[in-house]
Design a protein around this motif. Structure first.
Motif, PDB file in Angstrom:
ATOM      1  N   SER A 104      16.105   5.610  22.559  1.00 16.81           N
ATOM      2  CA  SER A 104      16.046   4.782  21.359  1.00 16.81           C
ATOM      3  C   SER A 104      17.471   4.425  20.953  1.00 16.81           C
ATOM      4  CB  SER A 104      15.338   5.557  20.243  1.00 16.81           C
ATOM      5  OG  SER A 104      15.327   4.840  19.044  1.00 16.81           O
ATOM      6  N   ARG A 105      17.811   3.122  21.004  1.00 20.48           N
ATOM      7  CA  ARG A 105      19.220   2.780  20.775  1.00 20.48           C
ATOM      8  C   ARG A 105      19.465   1.388  20.219  1.00 20.48           C
ATOM      9  NH1 ARG A 105      21.825   2.072  26.741  1.00 20.48           N
ATOM     10  NH2 ARG A 105      23.677   2.233  25.437  1.00 20.48           N
ATOM     11  N   PHE A 106      18.438   0.556  20.055  1.00 17.97           N
ATOM     12  CA  PHE A 106      18.675  -0.838  19.692  1.00 17.97           C
ATOM     13  C   PHE A 106      18.300  -1.144  18.250  1.00 17.97           C
ATOM     14  CE2 PHE A 106      17.906  -0.856  24.342  1.00 17.97           C
ATOM     15  CZ  PHE A 106      19.199  -1.203  24.724  1.00 17.97           C
ATOM     16  N   GLN A 107      18.467  -0.160  17.352  1.00 18.47           N
ATOM     17  CA  GLN A 107      18.246  -0.421  15.936  1.00 18.47           C
ATOM     18  C   GLN A 107      19.343  -1.349  15.409  1.00 18.47           C
ATOM     19  OE1 GLN A 107      17.938   2.594  17.351  1.00 18.47           O
ATOM     20  NE2 GLN A 107      15.823   3.134  16.920  1.00 18.47           N
ATOM     21  N   ASP A 108      19.108  -1.914  14.231  1.00 15.19           N
ATOM     22  CA  ASP A 108      20.074  -2.853  13.659  1.00 15.19           C
ATOM     23  C   ASP A 108      21.406  -2.199  13.325  1.00 15.19           C
ATOM     24  OD1 ASP A 108      18.258  -4.885  13.845  1.00 15.19           O
ATOM     25  OD2 ASP A 108      17.639  -4.800  11.736  1.00 15.19           O
ATOM     26  N   GLY A 140      17.539  18.907  12.292  1.00 13.50           N
ATOM     27  CA  GLY A 140      16.551  18.755  13.354  1.00 13.50           C
ATOM     28  C   GLY A 140      15.551  17.661  13.060  1.00 13.50           C
ATOM     29  N   GLY A 141      14.640  17.468  13.996  1.00 16.53           N
ATOM     30  CA  GLY A 141      13.617  16.445  13.847  1.00 16.53           C
ATOM     31  C   GLY A 141      12.259  17.049  13.574  1.00 16.53           C
ATOM     32  N   GLY A 142      11.235  16.414  14.089  1.00 16.57           N
ATOM     33  CA  GLY A 142       9.871  16.887  13.871  1.00 16.57           C
ATOM     34  C   GLY A 142       8.903  15.725  13.960  1.00 16.57           C
ATOM     35  N   VAL A 181      10.276  12.286  15.160  1.00 14.14           N
ATOM     36  CA  VAL A 181      11.630  12.052  14.675  1.00 14.14           C
ATOM     37  C   VAL A 181      12.583  12.888  15.518  1.00 14.14           C
ATOM     38  CG1 VAL A 181      13.183  12.159  12.694  1.00 14.14           C
ATOM     39  CG2 VAL A 181      10.744  11.685  12.339  1.00 14.14           C
ATOM     40  N   GLN A 182      13.504  12.242  16.193  1.00 12.84           N
ATOM     41  CA  GLN A 182      14.466  12.954  17.027  1.00 12.84           C
ATOM     42  C   GLN A 182      15.566  13.576  16.169  1.00 12.84           C
ATOM     43  OE1 GLN A 182      14.082   9.920  20.877  1.00 12.84           O
ATOM     44  NE2 GLN A 182      15.887   9.808  19.556  1.00 12.84           N
ATOM     45  N   GLU A 183      16.293  14.507  16.745  1.00 14.31           N
ATOM     46  CA  GLU A 183      17.378  15.158  16.013  1.00 14.31           C
ATOM     47  C   GLU A 183      18.466  14.172  15.603  1.00 14.31           C
ATOM     48  OE1 GLU A 183      18.955  18.590  17.903  1.00 14.31           O
ATOM     49  OE2 GLU A 183      17.045  19.666  17.938  1.00 14.31           O
ATOM     50  N   ASP A 184      18.631  13.085  16.391  1.00 13.35           N
ATOM     51  CA  ASP A 184      19.664  12.106  16.049  1.00 13.35           C
ATOM     52  C   ASP A 184      19.224  11.154  14.944  1.00 13.35           C
ATOM     53  OD1 ASP A 184      17.863  10.443  17.332  1.00 13.35           O
ATOM     54  OD2 ASP A 184      19.267   9.725  18.850  1.00 13.35           O
ATOM     55  N   GLY A 185      17.992  11.320  14.450  1.00 14.65           N
ATOM     56  CA  GLY A 185      17.525  10.496  13.341  1.00 14.65           C
ATOM     57  C   GLY A 185      16.810   9.239  13.741  1.00 14.65           C
ATOM     58  N   ARG A 186      16.566   9.047  15.030  1.00 12.73           N
ATOM     59  CA  ARG A 186      15.808   7.888  15.486  1.00 12.73           C
ATOM     60  C   ARG A 186      14.379   8.307  15.830  1.00 12.73           C
ATOM     61  NH1 ARG A 186      20.037   3.949  17.454  1.00 12.73           N
ATOM     62  NH2 ARG A 186      22.008   5.074  17.292  1.00 12.73           N
ATOM     63  N   ILE A 187      13.512   7.323  15.943  1.00  8.21           N
ATOM     64  CA  ILE A 187      12.123   7.568  16.322  1.00  8.21           C
ATOM     65  C   ILE A 187      11.998   7.461  17.837  1.00  8.21           C
ATOM     66  CG2 ILE A 187       9.765   6.689  16.174  1.00  8.21           C
ATOM     67  CD1 ILE A 187      10.701   8.044  13.616  1.00  8.21           C
ATOM     68  N   ALA A 188      11.401   8.470  18.458  1.00  8.86           N
ATOM     69  CA  ALA A 188      11.202   8.444  19.906  1.00  8.86           C
ATOM     70  C   ALA A 188      10.388   7.211  20.303  1.00  8.86           C
ATOM     71  CB  ALA A 188      10.498   9.711  20.366  1.00  8.86           C
TER      72      ALA A 188
END
Length: 264
Positions: free
Chosen positions: A140-144, A251-253, A25-32
């Protein structure tokens, strides 16, 4: 105790998922590695803007919502080599890198597949051809949704739908990143406090209102399950919803299969 039973990422928007043992999980809330590539229509190869963020509406590219035949293709992405492989059953249709010559080859192959499918007419609309493969294969950028989010649903919710329909319904129809078990069906729709999955603390966002992509059988591409009307008529929902959007609190993790899920 609710726990993680399956993890998925979808490197190419609208195509088959990869089953993973863990996700970052990236800090921006998306999945790597999730939705790092997308096939866009010719007149939609640049993002729109929503709330100051890049926005790529799925209606302006290849996605299961409008092109259910995509489900028959098996797509694999090699992060290290930045190569895409597209197969139809046991036949590899194309394997290439995402440099310019590779992109052209992949686009040509996928275009020909769609034009030979029952969804071909949708690709003939003005402004749609030639398709463009966008994305750097890393970001990671093409989520709905422009904000991104991690998506999660309970297996029990999927099983409730499976029991209500003659067609088989499994987790893949809902294209979530995280599937949990050991919770009541639909309980994810009621989350209000923090949610901890493994080492990552999340704040619940909105429920996931579903679209026609869920009607497509993830193996055959046939629209064989009326998910939307079943959710509203059989289960009494005002909007056809299954699953929840999450954002990390700080943060992510990493999330791993088997991790406990704690809901406050």
């Amino acid at each position: 105790m609710p726990h993680v039973v399956a993890l998925f990422r979808h490197p190419v928007k609208g195509f088959t998922p990869e089953t993973r043992d863990e996700l970052e999980v990236q800090e921006d809330g998306r999945i790597a590695g999730d939705r790092v590539l997308a096939f866009r229509f010719a007149d939609a190869a640049r993002p729109e803007e929503r709330d100051g963020l890049d926005y790529w509406p799925k209606s302006k590219g290849l996605a299961l919502q409008d092109f259910p035949s995509l489900a028959r293709l098996s797509v694999a992405y090699d992060d290290a080599e930045r190569r895409v492989r597209v197969a139809l059953g046991s036949e590899v249709l194309v394997e290439a890198g995402i440099d310019e010559p590779g992109r052209r080859l992949v686009v040509d192959t996928v275009t020909q597949y769609v034009l030979s499918s029952p969804d071909a007419a949708r690709l003939h609309a003005p402004g749609r051809l030639p398709l463009v493969l966008v994305g750097d294969g890393v970001t990671s950028r093409f989520q709905d949704r422009a904000r991104g989010f991690v998506s999660v649903h309970t297996r029990e919710s999927a099983e409730a739908l499976d029991a209500a329909l003659p067609a088989s319904v499994d987790d893949r129809r809902f294209r979530s990143n995280v599937v949990i078990a050991g919770a009541a069906a639909w309980s994810e729709l009621d989350w209000s406090g923090p949610v901890r999955i493994g080492d990552v603390l999340f704040a619940p966002q909105g429920p996931i209102v579903r679209c026609l992509a869920t009607h497509a059988n993830p193996d055959t591409g046939e629209r064989d399950a009326p998910i939307l009307t079943t959710l509203t008529r059989r289960f009494g929902q005002q909007q056809p919803s299954l699953g929840r959007l999450l954002l990390p609190v700080s943060g992510g993790g990493r999330i791993r299969v088997g991790d406990d899920v704690r809901v406050d």
